[in-house]
Design an enzyme around this catalytic site. Structure first.
Site, short mmCIF file in Angstrom:
data_model
loop_
_atom_site.label_atom_id
_atom_site.label_comp_id
_atom_site.label_asym_id
_atom_site.label_seq_id
_atom_site.Cartn_x
_atom_site.Cartn_y
_atom_site.Cartn_z
CB SER A 243 -0.93 -0.07 1.21
OG SER A 243 -2.00 0.80 1.08
CG ASP A 470 -6.22 -2.67 -3.71
OD1 ASP A 470 -6.75 -1.83 -2.96
OD2 ASP A 470 -5.14 -3.22 -3.44
CG HIS A 498 -5.45 -2.62 0.39
ND1 HIS A 498 -5.07 -1.98 -0.76
CD2 HIS A 498 -4.66 -2.13 1.37
CE1 HIS A 498 -4.09 -1.14 -0.49
NE2 HIS A 498 -3.82 -1.21 0.80
#
Length: 529
Positions: A243, A470, A498
């Site tokens: 991320s 995502d 995610h």
């Protein structure tokens, strides 16, 4: 109310390992007389492709920084059995290093267990910005076993985060009130309440964090990573970032391309986007995730959003939010489930499809006037313990975001003008996300960064991983980052949730493990399910 863009939800609460992001980019002042890293277009730019590329720093370490690169760490047992911790010094300001203002950054490691020869250190970062890398490492270092056997697993909480000079802003009671603020104002009075909440939050950060607020940029954190690399004795950085951790890793690659070893960027960000575009893209990403949830939900006879269609399910959820806006639901405690907290709870569940059955149950409870379940999801997102104590992630997150990029909006009028585009991106979440993107407008420190490309010319092969549905880091970002980085290969996970690594795909895990252990880059265009 999210402090910026959606963050991460509690892995423990949702049985998930993925850690989430809040969209941002980076920049910093020119250090030690070095050429300043490339600056790109200002926030609001319509042509991100024109953004300048991040320029690498000189290969030679400046004499003023040698004491940091030459320091020795003193390790001691900490936390979970088998882990060691140490404190690493880093300059508050790389352009003016001074022992009087040094930061103390906490580092944790778990040494390679064997069998097989040790490869080196593997630094990890779970995202955020603001996620504790140390907490992540101590929870999940046992997996994957093959990688753990060959690497010393290492995590450093970035400056301003967790155990490394954490940014603080509000008391726990103040944070409770802040999270309940209405982020879909229906009147001028409610707009004033929202902007007042943003101002109070920013004022609290300024008074409690002081000069640290000016020095928590992503570029500074990436420079700290290079100091740690050297202190650990590694010639090159081996790294897994998820991320926001992908932006941190890509920034490192841009600054130090010759020092890149094996690097995995999972759930990638696109650094060439301005803040408004990032927020709009994420709004669409969460709409995609919600529609996937809704498509699954309506297959169940007990779906609390009905069984007609995905679009109807969205209308049902919007109606529930509207009802809670007028009449918050009881939760069994002093706090009630407001529209803001309910939205946060739903957003939290979008990060991992394994939370979908729980979300169905909690939505049904909320429809019946019981808000306890959605409040639990919201608390996990905000990292609020049952005793009412908040972790520092919700403070570190805007501190980094608002320094890295100029605010998406500078006034309520700008938000109102943008509402149609946000509602189009997501009829369910658009209005909430648009108003949430106003928070940096009141930040007490001016941004030091702008959008920019990262090419990292000369870097070793980098593996970029993207998940097709995502919510927080849309798949198009992974494609964009892989196209920017001169040595990148894109690995695609056709799935929900995610990030991809360690979330159930044998194909993804084997491919990444093979890359980390053997340096084998997957073939171009490789897809996994």
């Amino acid at each position: 109310m999210a402090t910026s863009r959606p963050l991460r939800t509690s892995a423990a609460a949702l049985a998930a390992t993925a850690l989430l992001i809040s969209g941002c980019s980076s920049g910093s002042s020119s250090p030690d007389g070095e050429a300043s890293p490339g600056r790109g277009t200002a926030a609001g730019a319509q042509r991100p492709a024109e953004a300048a590329s991040l320029a690498p720093l000189p290969a030679a370490t400046p004499a003023t920084l040698r004491p940091y690169y030459d320091q020795k760490l003193s390790w001691h047992p900490c936390g979970v059995a088998g882990f060691e911790c140490a404190t690493m010094k880093a300059p508050l300001d790389y352009s003016k290093p001074s022992a009087d203002t040094d930061l103390k950054l906490t580092v944790a490691r778990k040494k390679a267990t064997g069998p097989g020869s040790k490869i080196g250190s593997l630094q990890v970062n779970p995202g955020g910005p603001g996620g504790s890398a140390i907490e992540y490492l101590q929870r999940y270092a046992p997996q994957p076993a093959a990688v753990r056997a060959r690497y010393d697993m290492v995590a450093m909480d970035p400056r301003g985060v967790g155990r490394s000079e954490p940014v603080e802003c509000l008391t726990d009671k103040q944070m409770d009130r802040y999270t309940q603020t209405d982020v879909t104002p229906d009147s001028p009075a409610e707009v004033n309440q929202l902007t007042s909440a943003y101002r109070s939050f920013a004022k609290g950060c300024a008074s409690r964090a002081g000069q640290l607020l000016r020095h928590v940029s992503t570029i500074e954190a990436a420079r700290d990573m290079d100091v740690l690399r050297a202190v650990l004795g590694d010639k090159k950085l081996t790294y897994v970032g998820a991320s926001y951790g992908t932006f941190l890793g890509a920034t490192y690659a841009g600054l130090y391309p010759s020092r890149v070893g094996r690097m995995v960027l999972d759930g990638a960000m696109n650094p060439e986007l301005d803040s408004r575009t990032v927020n709009l893209n994420q709004t669409a990403g969460f709409d995609t995730a919600f529609r996937a949830f809704a498509a699954d939900c309506i297959k169940h006879k007990d779906c609390p959003l009905g069984t007609k269609s995905v679009d109807d399910a969205g209308r049902q959820l919007s109606a529930l939010f509207k009802k809670l806006d007028a009449h918050p639901a009881a939760t069994g405690e002093e706090r009630k489930l407001t529209e803001s907290l309910a939205t946060t709870g739903v957003v939290a569940a979008m990060y991992d499809q394994r939370a979908w059955p729980v979300l169905r149950e909690y939505l049904a409870q909320a429809e019946d006037g019981n808000g306890r379940g959605l409040l639990t999801l919201s608390d996990s997102y905000y990292e609020r313990d049952p005793n009412g104590t908040y972790a520092n992630q919700m403070y570190a997150n805007p501190a980094v975001n608002c320094l890295d990029l100029a605010s998406a909006f500078n006034s309520p009028a700008q938000v109102r003008a943008a509402l149609p585009s946000f509602r189009k991106a997501s009829p369910v979440f658009g209005e909430n996300f648009a108003w949430a993107a106003l928070n940096c407008a009141y930040w007490p420190v001016k941004p030091t960064g702008t959008a920019h490309r990262i090419e990292a010319k000369g870097a070793a092969p980098i593996l970029v991983v993207g998940t097709t549905r995502d919510p927080a880091t849309p798949y198009v970002w992974a494609k964009a980052l892989a196209a920017q980085l001169s040595s990148a290969t894109l690995l695609t996970y056709d799935g929900d949730g995610h990030t991809a690594y360690g979330r159930g795909s044998t194909c993804i895990d084997k491919t990444i493990n093979n890359y980390l252990l053997n340096g084998t880059v997957p073939p171009k265009g490789k897809h996994c399910k």
